[in-house]
Enzyme design. Structure first.
Site, PDB file in Angstrom:
ATOM      1  N   ASN A  11     -32.930 -28.031  53.447  1.00 18.71           N
ATOM      2  CA  ASN A  11     -33.758 -27.798  54.634  1.00 18.71           C
ATOM      3  C   ASN A  11     -34.758 -26.698  54.274  1.00 18.71           C
ATOM      4  OD1 ASN A  11     -34.859 -27.123  57.086  1.00 18.71           O
ATOM      5  ND2 ASN A  11     -32.956 -26.369  57.997  1.00 18.71           N
ATOM      6  N   TRP A  12     -36.000 -27.099  54.053  1.00 22.35           N
ATOM      7  CA  TRP A  12     -37.007 -26.124  53.607  1.00 22.35           C
ATOM      8  C   TRP A  12     -37.482 -25.215  54.747  1.00 22.35           C
ATOM      9  CZ3 TRP A  12     -40.980 -28.272  49.497  1.00 22.35           C
ATOM     10  CH2 TRP A  12     -40.281 -28.598  48.333  1.00 22.35           C
ATOM     11  N   LYS A  13     -37.089 -25.550  55.970  1.00 19.58           N
ATOM     12  CA  LYS A  13     -37.558 -24.792  57.145  1.00 19.58           C
ATOM     13  C   LYS A  13     -39.087 -24.688  57.078  1.00 19.58           C
ATOM     14  CE  LYS A  13     -33.049 -22.712  57.455  1.00 19.58           C
ATOM     15  NZ  LYS A  13     -32.202 -21.606  57.863  1.00 19.58           N
ATOM     16  N   HIS A 108     -30.203 -28.057  64.857  1.00 17.34           N
ATOM     17  CA  HIS A 108     -30.119 -26.845  64.032  1.00 17.34           C
ATOM     18  C   HIS A 108     -30.090 -25.616  64.940  1.00 17.34           C
ATOM     19  CE1 HIS A 108     -31.042 -23.730  61.148  1.00 17.34           C
ATOM     20  NE2 HIS A 108     -30.650 -24.582  60.219  1.00 17.34           N
ATOM     21  N   GLU A 110     -31.525 -22.879  64.739  1.00 20.73           N
ATOM     22  CA  GLU A 110     -32.859 -22.300  65.011  1.00 20.73           C
ATOM     23  C   GLU A 110     -33.575 -23.075  66.116  1.00 20.73           C
ATOM     24  OE1 GLU A 110     -34.131 -22.290  60.906  1.00 20.73           O
ATOM     25  OE2 GLU A 110     -32.560 -20.806  60.524  1.00 20.73           O
ATOM     26  N   GLU A 180     -22.567 -25.355  60.457  1.00 21.26           N
ATOM     27  CA  GLU A 180     -23.368 -24.205  60.043  1.00 21.26           C
ATOM     28  C   GLU A 180     -23.060 -23.022  60.962  1.00 21.26           C
ATOM     29  OE1 GLU A 180     -27.127 -25.317  57.647  1.00 21.26           O
ATOM     30  OE2 GLU A 180     -27.661 -25.191  59.747  1.00 21.26           O
ATOM     31  N   GLY A 186     -28.922 -17.682  56.545  1.00 21.65           N
ATOM     32  CA  GLY A 186     -29.963 -16.752  56.104  1.00 21.65           C
ATOM     33  C   GLY A 186     -29.499 -15.313  55.986  1.00 21.65           C
ATOM     34  N   SER A 225     -26.002 -19.934  53.803  1.00 19.77           N
ATOM     35  CA  SER A 225     -26.032 -19.129  52.579  1.00 19.77           C
ATOM     36  C   SER A 225     -25.347 -19.812  51.389  1.00 19.77           C
ATOM     37  CB  SER A 225     -25.443 -17.736  52.825  1.00 19.77           C
ATOM     38  OG  SER A 225     -26.209 -17.045  53.794  1.00 19.77           O
ATOM     39  N   GLY A 246     -30.454 -23.999  52.979  1.00 16.83           N
ATOM     40  CA  GLY A 246     -31.742 -23.464  53.420  1.00 16.83           C
ATOM     41  C   GLY A 246     -32.468 -22.804  52.263  1.00 16.83           C
ATOM     42  N   GLY A 247     -32.456 -21.469  52.245  1.00 12.87           N
ATOM     43  CA  GLY A 247     -33.246 -20.681  51.276  1.00 12.87           C
ATOM     44  C   GLY A 247     -33.143 -21.159  49.826  1.00 12.87           C
TER      45      GLY A 247
HETATM   46  P1  13P Z   1     -29.520 -20.645  54.402  1.00  8.21           P
HETATM   47  O1  13P Z   1     -28.972 -21.501  53.304  1.00  8.21           O
HETATM   48  O2  13P Z   1     -30.844 -20.027  54.057  1.00  8.21           O
HETATM   49  O3  13P Z   1     -28.510 -19.659  54.902  1.00  8.21           O
HETATM   50  O4  13P Z   1     -29.833 -21.621  55.630  1.00  8.21           O
HETATM   51  C1  13P Z   1     -28.875 -22.511  56.054  1.00  8.21           C
HETATM   52  C2  13P Z   1     -29.496 -23.452  56.980  1.00  8.21           C
HETATM   53  O5  13P Z   1     -29.855 -23.090  58.090  1.00  8.21           O
HETATM   54  C3  13P Z   1     -29.707 -24.843  56.531  1.00  8.21           C
HETATM   55  O6  13P Z   1     -30.064 -25.664  57.580  1.00  8.21           O
END
Ligand code: 13P
Length: 266
Positions: A11-13, A108, A110, A180, A186, A225, A246-247
């Site tokens: 997930n590149w956000k 998600h 967010e 999650e 994050g 993470s 994510g990251g």
């Molecule tokens: P991180 O891997 O950056 O913690 O993000 C997780 C995430 O929200 C994937 O959707």
């Protein structure tokens, strides 16, 4: 061979650019050239911001054509619950399918917190995505306060029940659930493999009460993470079938290494 195929979703956000995508795929391809069989048998997906979906698709086609063994596919980070109409700024599941997208992330944390999406909205998006032939990635998870007050399972159960009150449980033939924990997203605070496994097992039991056969095949991913150096420990757990990353998914070598470490599940 495990009956559930490992699945890693990036997930590149709201990250990326045309230049970054060129560099990412050059590096990803170089990693693959030095370990040609590393990803075979593992399903992996990249979910970039909407505008870059065609860029990613083009690169995935090139990569898949060059290697013949790689199975990367395309996902979106969001969608709407209607097929067409006066919904300024929204993108329908049918439109995502139309351009070659196979997956979509729904619910998600967010979206839940920053964009006020409640369980009802998320349930409608999930159903619309499923009906359009997309594979939804349903995110569930508790906040730190909810965990600390012993409400983890209560929250996750409510999130699951809202969706499967309107969507058929058989949707889990193609859809996946991503656990999650909000406190792990994050923050660098990954859930321990045991903490994640306990929730995954509870989710699998919840599915089993509705459809025992499906419980054995439904794929449950962990997100929060996930990095190359903690992925293998998570994937060693019997009920963790992959990850929503994510990251670390925007760093080609890191994402490659995470996908590669799911090999142990095959
Ligand atoms: P991180 O891997 O950056 O913690 O993000 C997780 C995430 O929200 C994937 O959707």
């Amino acid at each position: 061979m495990k009956e559930r195929r490992a699945c890693i979703i990036g997930n590149w956000k709201m990250h990326g650019s045309a230049q970054m995508i060129r560099t990412f795929f050059a590096e990803f391809f170089a990693a693959l050239a030095s370990h040609p069989a590393a990803l075979s048998g593992i399903e992996w997906v990249i979910c970039p911001p909407f505008v870059y979906l065609p860029h990613i698709l083009e690169n995935l086609h090139q990569l898949n054509n060059l290697t013949h063994t790689v199975s990367g596919s395309l996902g979106a980070q969001n969608t709407y619950s209607e097929a067409t109409g006066a919904f300024t700024g929204e993108v329908a599941p049918e439109m995502l399918r139309d351009i070659g997208c196979q997956w979509v992330i729904v619910g998600h944390s967010e979206r839940r917190t920053l964009f006020y999406e409640d369980n009802t909205r998320i349930a409608r998006k999930f159903l619309a995505a499923y009906d359009a032939g997309l594979f939804p990635v349903l995110c569930v998870g508790e906040t730190r306060a909810e965990r600390e007050t012993g409400k983890t399972w209560e929250v996750i159960q409510r999130q699951l029940e809202a969706v499967f009150a309107i969507a058929p449980i058989e949707s889990l033939t193609t859809a996946v659930i991503a656990y999650e924990p909000v406190w792990a997203i994050g923050t660098g605070l990954t859930a321990t493999p045991e903490q994640a496994e306990a929730v995954h097992l509870a989710i699998r039991d919840w599915i089993a009460k509705r459809d025992p056969c499906l419980a054995a095949t439904a794929r449950l991913l962990y997100g929060g993470s996930v990095k190359a150096d903690n992925a293998a420990g998570l994937f060693a757990m019997p009920n963790i079938d992959g990850a929503l990353v994510g990251g670390a998914s925007i760093i080609a070598q890191e994402f490659f290494d995470i996908v590669k470490s799911a090999k142990a599940r095959i």
